[in-house]
Scaffold this active site. Structure first.
Site, PDB file in Angstrom:
ATOM      1  N   ASP A 210     -16.787   7.506  -0.851  1.00  0.00           N
ATOM      2  CA  ASP A 210     -15.631   7.401  -0.181  1.00  0.00           C
ATOM      3  C   ASP A 210     -15.490   8.832   0.549  1.00  0.00           C
ATOM      4  O   ASP A 210     -16.011   9.895   0.079  1.00  0.00           O
ATOM      5  CB  ASP A 210     -14.478   7.138  -1.265  1.00  0.00           C
ATOM      6  CG  ASP A 210     -13.095   6.826  -0.765  1.00  0.00           C
ATOM      7  OD1 ASP A 210     -13.073   7.070   0.534  1.00  0.00           O
ATOM      8  OD2 ASP A 210     -12.329   6.982  -1.708  1.00  0.00           O
TER       9      ASP A 210
ATOM     10  N   CYS B 236     -16.054   2.414   1.421  1.00  0.00           N
ATOM     11  CA  CYS B 236     -15.091   1.577   1.637  1.00  0.00           C
ATOM     12  C   CYS B 236     -14.631   1.695   3.124  1.00  0.00           C
ATOM     13  O   CYS B 236     -13.749   0.793   3.793  1.00  0.00           O
ATOM     14  CB  CYS B 236     -13.746   1.663   0.747  1.00  0.00           C
ATOM     15  SG  CYS B 236     -13.393   3.851   0.737  1.00  0.00           S
TER      16      CYS B 236
ATOM     17  N   GLN C  38     -10.343  -3.900  -2.758  1.00  0.00           N
ATOM     18  CA  GLN C  38     -11.692  -3.111  -2.169  1.00  0.00           C
ATOM     19  C   GLN C  38     -12.786  -3.572  -3.211  1.00  0.00           C
ATOM     20  O   GLN C  38     -13.805  -3.831  -2.641  1.00  0.00           O
ATOM     21  CB  GLN C  38     -11.279  -1.794  -1.981  1.00  0.00           C
ATOM     22  CG  GLN C  38     -12.572  -0.992  -1.578  1.00  0.00           C
ATOM     23  CD  GLN C  38     -12.987  -1.173  -0.058  1.00  0.00           C
ATOM     24  OE1 GLN C  38     -11.982  -0.967   0.742  1.00  0.00           O
ATOM     25  NE2 GLN C  38     -14.082  -1.624   0.147  1.00  0.00           N
TER      26      GLN C  38
ATOM     27  N   ARG D  90       0.884  -1.211   0.166  1.00  0.00           N
ATOM     28  CA  ARG D  90       0.081   0.038  -0.138  1.00  0.00           C
ATOM     29  C   ARG D  90       0.843   1.214  -0.121  1.00  0.00           C
ATOM     30  O   ARG D  90       1.915   1.590   1.030  1.00  0.00           O
ATOM     31  CB  ARG D  90      -0.939   0.054   1.137  1.00  0.00           C
ATOM     32  CG  ARG D  90      -1.448   1.232   1.346  1.00  0.00           C
ATOM     33  CD  ARG D  90      -2.597   1.680   2.610  1.00  0.00           C
ATOM     34  NE  ARG D  90      -3.749   0.875   2.006  1.00  0.00           N
ATOM     35  CZ  ARG D  90      -5.025   1.133   2.619  1.00  0.00           C
ATOM     36  NH1 ARG D  90      -4.987   2.006   3.773  1.00  0.00           N
ATOM     37  NH2 ARG D  90      -6.130   0.383   2.231  1.00  0.00           N
TER      38      ARG D  90
ATOM     39  N   ARG E  21     -13.931  -7.472   3.365  1.00  0.00           N
ATOM     40  CA  ARG E  21     -12.465  -7.421   2.881  1.00  0.00           C
ATOM     41  C   ARG E  21     -11.519  -8.569   3.032  1.00  0.00           C
ATOM     42  O   ARG E  21     -10.762  -9.057   2.396  1.00  0.00           O
ATOM     43  CB  ARG E  21     -11.812  -6.285   3.633  1.00  0.00           C
ATOM     44  CG  ARG E  21     -12.451  -4.815   3.278  1.00  0.00           C
ATOM     45  CD  ARG E  21     -12.193  -4.447   1.782  1.00  0.00           C
ATOM     46  NE  ARG E  21     -10.802  -4.284   1.451  1.00  0.00           N
ATOM     47  CZ  ARG E  21      -9.764  -3.471   1.698  1.00  0.00           C
ATOM     48  NH1 ARG E  21     -10.279  -2.562   2.550  1.00  0.00           N
ATOM     49  NH2 ARG E  21      -8.580  -3.650   1.236  1.00  0.00           N
TER      50      ARG E  21
ATOM     51  N   HIS F 154      -7.725   0.635  -6.181  1.00  0.00           N
ATOM     52  CA  HIS F 154      -7.973  -0.241  -4.860  1.00  0.00           C
ATOM     53  C   HIS F 154      -8.517  -1.347  -5.187  1.00  0.00           C
ATOM     54  O   HIS F 154      -9.758  -1.654  -4.771  1.00  0.00           O
ATOM     55  CB  HIS F 154      -8.501   0.711  -3.762  1.00  0.00           C
ATOM     56  CG  HIS F 154      -8.658   0.219  -2.585  1.00  0.00           C
ATOM     57  ND1 HIS F 154      -7.665  -1.106  -2.044  1.00  0.00           N
ATOM     58  CD2 HIS F 154      -9.199   0.553  -1.337  1.00  0.00           C
ATOM     59  CE1 HIS F 154      -7.787  -1.079  -0.732  1.00  0.00           C
ATOM     60  NE2 HIS F 154      -8.687  -0.130  -0.103  1.00  0.00           N
TER      61      HIS F 154
HETATM   62  N1  NVA Z   1      -9.699   7.043  -1.365  1.00  0.00           N
HETATM   63  C1  NVA Z   1      -9.385   6.624  -0.060  1.00  0.00           C
HETATM   64  C2  NVA Z   1      -9.476   5.158  -0.060  1.00  0.00           C
HETATM   65  C3  NVA Z   1      -9.057   4.590   1.603  1.00  0.00           C
HETATM   66  C4  NVA Z   1      -9.440   3.106   1.640  1.00  0.00           C
HETATM   67  C5  NVA Z   1      -7.743   6.871  -0.071  1.00  0.00           C
HETATM   68  O1  NVA Z   1      -7.104   6.840  -0.924  1.00  0.00           O
HETATM   69  O2  NVA Z   1      -7.499   7.593   1.059  1.00  0.00           O
HETATM   70  N1   CP Z   2     -10.913   0.285   3.021  1.00  0.00           N
HETATM   71  C1   CP Z   2      -9.719   0.330   3.343  1.00  0.00           C
HETATM   72  O1   CP Z   2      -8.708   0.276   2.678  1.00  0.00           O
HETATM   73  O2   CP Z   2      -9.599   0.695   4.739  1.00  0.00           O
HETATM   74  P1   CP Z   2      -8.089   0.910   5.242  1.00  0.00           P
HETATM   75  O3   CP Z   2      -7.454   2.037   5.080  1.00  0.00           O
HETATM   76  O4   CP Z   2      -8.349   0.982   6.937  1.00  0.00           O
HETATM   77  O5   CP Z   2      -7.230  -0.175   4.918  1.00  0.00           O
END
Ligand code: NVA
Ligand code: CP
Length: 330
Positions: free
Chosen positions: A230, A271, A136, A106, A316, A133
């Site tokens: 989101d 998410c 997700q 990540r 998830r 993602h």
């Molecule tokens: N769009 C958000 C998703 C978090 C799971 C981010 O990238 O922070």
């Molecule tokens: N939805 C998601 O990816 O959650 P986290 O950022 O907590 O991993």
């Protein structure tokens, strides 16, 4: 046709066919059933997995850890590696490839996850980059299918908010691949990348569904089976709150928006994490600066019977387990 994903990475859903995505979802449903029956698994016996995080996480990290443990695998959580600082990505990837059977990444750049796959020689799973993602989406699709009992071509999923972010991109790709009608509702400046829309409109057409990109809330949400949103400001963009609040205030998911779907069974997906109350330090800070008590979704909708967000969060784990078992499992 028998499907095998052994040795594959999951960097973006663009690389997966409809049948491969369906295979992963089918496996996730089986693994969920197995977990509910408390059957201990051994599909990842002796497998070592490294979780490489440049950004924060609750669900993704925990999903990988629990999923691996449930099937007998071992995990290393790594946030302070030498990668990119004292050692090149290429060298780090080669080292990890000697130790581990799979890498979850990540972070900021899609290029990083792609290079990790290129140099490590082992499967790499994208746990979120600025562009995509994909894990997700698998949980989103699982939750959608648990709740909406229609043929894919009759389902409409509508994403409302920052429609050029990673979650929206993966929904657009995943829905197009599975033949689910997809709408993105956002101000024009936050609408998805045009090339991606063109590519996925073709893909959707091939699979019997459509893609609608609009800034018109009434048109976008009409007849939706699921409304998805989101956070307005993704990780790494924290200086953009004021701009996004101004752009997205009128796109907040609230009771009136759900009513506009005309579907009393519409479900709400997110998410997570979500700013739906004042119980977070950032949420409180935003309230003090801009007077907003809730951002992308109202607390009322978040806590309503329409909301399936905690099933989605649980999924998830089942879907990530499916990815690991399919790509490196016995
Ligand atoms: N769009 C958000 C998703 C978090 C799971 C981010 O990238 O922070
Ligand atoms: N939805 C998601 O990816 O959650 P986290 O950022 O907590 O991993």
């Amino acid at each position: 046709m028998s499907i095998s994903l052994k040795g594959r990475s999951l960097l973006t859903l663009k690389d997966y066919t409809r049948e491969e995505i369906e295979y992963l979802l089918d496996l996730a449903f089986k693994l969920k059933g197995k977990k509910k029956k408390k059957v201990k698994g051994n599909l990842l016996d002796g497998k070592n997995i490294v979780l490489l995080f440049e950004k924060t996480s609750t669900r993704t990290r925990c999903a990988f850890e629990v999923a691996a443990h449930d099937e007998g695998g071992n995990v290393t959580f790594l946030t302070n590696s030498q990668m990119g600082k004292k050692e090149s990505l290429e060298d780090t990837a080669k080292v990890l490839g000697r130790f581990y059977d799979g890498i979850e990444f990540r972070g900021f750049k899609q290029e990083t996850v792609e290079d990790l796959a290129k140099y490590s020689g082992i499967p790499v799973w994208n746990g979120l980059t600025d562009l995509y993602h994909p894990t997700q989406f698998l949980a989103d699709a699982m939750t959608l299918f648990e709740n909406v009992k229609k043929d894919n071509n009759d389902i409409k999923l509508t994403y409302v908010g920052d429609a050029r972010n990673n979650v929206s991109n993966s929904l657009l790709i995943g829905c197009a691949k599975l033949g689910i009608n997809f709408a993105a509702v956002s101000p024009k400046s936050l609408s998805p990348n045009e090339d991606l829309v063109k590519e996925m409109t073709k893909e959707a057409k091939k699979n019997g569904s459509s893609v609608l990109i609009t800034d018109d809330i009434d048109r976008g949400v009409k007849d939706s089976d699921a409304i998805y949103t989101d956070i307005w400001v993704s990780m790494g963009e924290e200086d953009k709150f004021e701009e996004r609040i101004n752009l997205l205030k009128s796109y907040q998911v609230n009771k009136e928006m759900l009513e506009k779907t005309g579907n009393e069974n519409v479900i709400f997906l997110h998410c997570l994490p979500s700013f739906h109350d004042l119980n977070t330090s950032i949420g409180l800070d935003i309230y003090n600066k801009y007077g907003l008590r809730e951002m992308e979704v109202t607390d009322e909708v978040f806590r309503s019977n329409h909301s399936k967000v905690f099933d989605e969060a649980e999924n998830r784990m089942h879907t990530i387990k499916a990815i690991m078992c399919a790509t490196i499992g016995e």
